[in-house]
Write an enzyme that holds these catalytic residues in place. Structure first.
Site: not given
Ligand code: FPP
Length: 242
Positions: A16, A64
């Site tokens: 996250d 998501n």
């Molecule tokens: C949460 O951060 C992250 C995600 C919803 C996506 C995680 C995905 C990756 C790291 C890429 C994975 C890809 C592959 C190919 C395995 P957020 O967007 O919720 O961050 P925030 O809480 O700061 O808004």
């Protein structure tokens, strides 16, 4: 690090903080997700070097889909790019890739990319990376019940052991350590069944910044935990039997 400290066999991670990491740099959220992929590629190697056998990461949850359409399609596109950019490198490092999640509602191109990643790493044994994509913990329990029923298991035959085998990861040891980056202290519907006895570790570090010092801090915290699996400490057990 203490070379004799217990190392978790299986680590589960909620990655996250990508969005906030990007915002701190006045960049769009997608920039953070791209940096998140790079952080994941580094983390796989670091965990493997420290003796972790299974790493399971939450890349896209059933929830998501509620994000803005451009972010969802950006994340889907990122998978295609990440597979073509990194698969060779990850495979050469002895990583086996597996995908868990609802494949039926994934775009065909995505299903193909994940299948390619699984097929081309199936023989690797250094560490198994399981990517939870279009995954939810409740979905997992429901799909396990459905598959058990379809196999003819009845109410009598259904116990924790039997149902556990039908959950995603039913063939792996349960996660010993659950890590969430980005400061939130929630499980967010990740591996609900499997983390029953996992040690929980939360860090403020945003996922794209999660590197060797954070991994070592998490593993050190794990090594300091007293795992009882619902029992009592050995010292008390010795005195309570008489
Ligand atoms: C949460 O951060 C992250 C995600 C919803 C996506 C995680 C995905 C990756 C790291 C890429 C994975 C890809 C592959 C190919 C395995 P957020 O967007 O919720 O961050 P925030 O809480 O700061 O808004």
């Amino acid at each position: 690090m203490d070379r004799h400290a217990p190392v978790p066999r299986h680590v589960a991670v909620v990655m996250d903080g990508n969005g906030r990491w990007a915002r701190q740099r006045y960049m769009p959220r997608f920039f953070g997700h791209k940096a998140g992929v790079d952080a994941l590629v580094r983390a796989i190697d670091l965990f493997a070097d420290r003796g972790v056998e299974y790493l399971t990461v939450f890349a896209f949850s059933s929830e998501n889909w509620k994000r803005p359409a451009d972010e969802v399609s950006g994340l889907m596109g990122l998978v295609l790019v990440a597979v073509s950019k990194y698969l060779g490198r990850i495979a050469a490092k002895g990583v086996r890739i597996r995908i868990i999640g609802d494949r039926d509602t994934m775009a065909e191109r995505l299903q193909e990319a994940w299948s390619l990643a699984e097929r081309s790493t199936a023989h690797n044994t250094r560490i198994t990376l399981t990517v939870a994509f279009n995954y939810g913990g409740r979905w997992d329990v429901v799909q396990a019940c459905r598959r058990a029923l379809a196999d003819g298991i009845d109410a009598e035959g259904l116990d924790e052991h039997a149902l556990g085998r039908y959950t995603m990861l039913g063939d792996l040891p349960d996660p010993d350590l659950f890590i969430r980056t980005g400061g939130e202290m929630r499980i967010s519907n990740f591996l609900l069944w499997q983390v029953a006895y996992a040690e929980l570790y939360f860090t403020e570090t945003l996922w794209p910044d999660f590197g060797a010092p954070d991994i070592d801090a998490a593993l050190a915290a794990y090594a300091g935990r007293d795992r009882r699996f619902g029992g009592i400490p050995p010292m008390l057990a010795a005195t309570s039997s008489g």
